[in-house]
Design a protein around this motif. Structure first.
Motif, mmCIF file in Angstrom:
data_model
loop_
_atom_site.group_PDB
_atom_site.id
_atom_site.type_symbol
_atom_site.label_atom_id
_atom_site.label_comp_id
_atom_site.label_asym_id
_atom_site.label_seq_id
_atom_site.Cartn_x
_atom_site.Cartn_y
_atom_site.Cartn_z
ATOM 1 N N MET A 72 0.841 -1.173 0.000
ATOM 2 C CA MET A 72 0.000 0.000 0.000
ATOM 3 C C MET A 72 0.890 1.241 0.000
ATOM 4 S SD MET A 72 -3.138 1.024 2.501
ATOM 5 C CE MET A 72 -4.115 -0.310 1.875
ATOM 6 N N GLU A 73 0.578 2.181 -0.855
ATOM 7 C CA GLU A 73 1.368 3.400 -0.960
ATOM 8 C C GLU A 73 1.034 4.373 0.150
ATOM 9 O OE1 GLU A 73 2.463 5.333 -4.274
ATOM 10 O OE2 GLU A 73 2.460 3.626 -5.613
ATOM 11 N N THR A 74 2.028 5.187 0.498
ATOM 12 C CA THR A 74 1.838 6.227 1.500
ATOM 13 C C THR A 74 2.366 7.541 0.950
ATOM 14 O OG1 THR A 74 3.979 5.781 2.524
ATOM 15 C CG2 THR A 74 2.066 4.624 3.443
ATOM 16 N N LYS A 75 1.971 8.613 1.584
ATOM 17 C CA LYS A 75 2.504 9.922 1.224
ATOM 18 C C LYS A 75 2.847 10.674 2.503
ATOM 19 C CE LYS A 75 -2.239 11.337 0.564
ATOM 20 N NZ LYS A 75 -3.249 11.659 -0.410
ATOM 21 N N LEU A 76 3.816 11.548 2.396
ATOM 22 C CA LEU A 76 4.229 12.376 3.521
ATOM 23 C C LEU A 76 3.543 13.723 3.394
ATOM 24 C CD1 LEU A 76 6.063 12.831 5.990
ATOM 25 C CD2 LEU A 76 7.819 13.619 4.391
ATOM 26 N N VAL A 77 2.953 14.180 4.493
ATOM 27 C CA VAL A 77 2.270 15.466 4.492
ATOM 28 C C VAL A 77 2.950 16.352 5.536
ATOM 29 C CG1 VAL A 77 0.090 16.679 4.831
ATOM 30 C CG2 VAL A 77 0.095 14.387 3.828
ATOM 31 N N TYR A 78 3.423 17.511 5.093
ATOM 32 C CA TYR A 78 4.069 18.493 5.948
ATOM 33 C C TYR A 78 2.988 19.383 6.551
ATOM 34 C CZ TYR A 78 6.742 22.706 7.086
ATOM 35 O OH TYR A 78 7.278 23.785 7.722
ATOM 36 N N CYS A 79 2.965 19.482 7.876
ATOM 37 C CA CYS A 79 1.976 20.289 8.592
ATOM 38 C C CYS A 79 2.684 21.450 9.272
ATOM 39 C CB CYS A 79 1.266 19.443 9.642
ATOM 40 S SG CYS A 79 0.442 17.993 8.977
ATOM 41 N N ASN A 80 2.076 22.630 9.211
ATOM 42 C CA ASN A 80 2.717 23.822 9.741
ATOM 43 C C ASN A 80 1.682 24.716 10.435
ATOM 44 O OD1 ASN A 80 4.782 25.719 10.105
ATOM 45 N ND2 ASN A 80 4.218 26.776 8.222
ATOM 46 N N THR A 81 2.004 25.161 11.643
ATOM 47 C CA THR A 81 1.220 26.185 12.339
ATOM 48 C C THR A 81 2.197 27.214 12.876
ATOM 49 O OG1 THR A 81 1.294 25.214 14.557
ATOM 50 C CG2 THR A 81 -0.455 24.427 13.099
ATOM 51 N N SER A 82 1.699 28.190 13.613
ATOM 52 C CA SER A 82 2.590 29.217 14.162
ATOM 53 C C SER A 82 3.476 28.683 15.280
ATOM 54 C CB SER A 82 1.768 30.393 14.684
ATOM 55 O OG SER A 82 0.921 29.963 15.737
ATOM 56 N N GLY A 99 5.664 16.349 10.199
ATOM 57 C CA GLY A 99 5.113 15.558 9.118
ATOM 58 C C GLY A 99 4.255 14.425 9.631
ATOM 59 N N VAL A 100 3.340 13.972 8.789
ATOM 60 C CA VAL A 100 2.541 12.786 9.065
ATOM 61 C C VAL A 100 2.570 11.908 7.825
ATOM 62 C CG1 VAL A 100 1.010 13.888 10.748
ATOM 63 C CG2 VAL A 100 0.346 13.856 8.364
ATOM 64 N N VAL A 101 2.443 10.613 8.021
ATOM 65 C CA VAL A 101 2.392 9.656 6.920
ATOM 66 C C VAL A 101 0.942 9.234 6.736
ATOM 67 C CG1 VAL A 101 3.187 7.413 6.090
ATOM 68 C CG2 VAL A 101 4.734 8.871 7.408
ATOM 69 N N VAL A 102 0.464 9.308 5.484
ATOM 70 C CA VAL A 102 -0.936 9.042 5.175
ATOM 71 C C VAL A 102 -1.012 7.930 4.130
ATOM 72 C CG1 VAL A 102 -3.094 10.063 4.354
ATOM 73 C CG2 VAL A 102 -1.467 11.456 5.637
ATOM 74 N N SER A 161 -1.445 25.199 7.968
ATOM 75 C CA SER A 161 -1.526 24.732 6.584
ATOM 76 C C SER A 161 -0.858 23.368 6.467
ATOM 77 C CB SER A 161 -0.844 25.722 5.652
ATOM 78 O OG SER A 161 0.522 25.839 5.977
ATOM 79 N N TYR A 162 -1.001 22.769 5.299
ATOM 80 C CA TYR A 162 -0.345 21.492 5.041
ATOM 81 C C TYR A 162 0.052 21.429 3.579
ATOM 82 C CZ TYR A 162 -4.681 19.930 2.869
ATOM 83 O OH TYR A 162 -5.770 19.818 2.044
ATOM 84 N N GLN A 163 1.018 20.561 3.302
ATOM 85 C CA GLN A 163 1.476 20.373 1.927
ATOM 86 C C GLN A 163 1.834 18.909 1.734
ATOM 87 O OE1 GLN A 163 4.945 22.654 0.961
ATOM 88 N NE2 GLN A 163 4.933 22.026 -1.163
ATOM 89 N N VAL A 164 1.298 18.308 0.688
ATOM 90 C CA VAL A 164 1.628 16.912 0.360
ATOM 91 C C VAL A 164 2.976 16.922 -0.354
ATOM 92 C CG1 VAL A 164 0.922 14.847 -0.878
ATOM 93 C CG2 VAL A 164 -0.807 16.316 0.176
#
Length: 57
Positions: free
Chosen positions: A1-11, A16-19, A53-56
């Protein structure tokens, strides 16, 4: 199963989280450990509520 890394940012943090393909969060930094096992939209909505915000990658 494939995963993607998502970069999460707040003040006050960035991490990162793996989805998986089905948008379930499988791994997360300790500050977001509560999100593991949840659908990514839960985290997305929480980030938006905090002005973040977040970025894949």
């Amino acid at each position: 199963m494939e995963t993607k890394l998502v970069y999460c940012n707040t003040s006050y943090f960035c991490c990162g989280v793996v989805v998986r393909e089905d948008n379930t969060i499988t791994e997360a930094a300790p500050i977001l450990r509560w999100s593991v096992g949840k659908h990514f939209r839960v985290l997305r909505d929480w980030l938006r509520g905090k002005g973040g915000s977040y970025q894949v990658l």
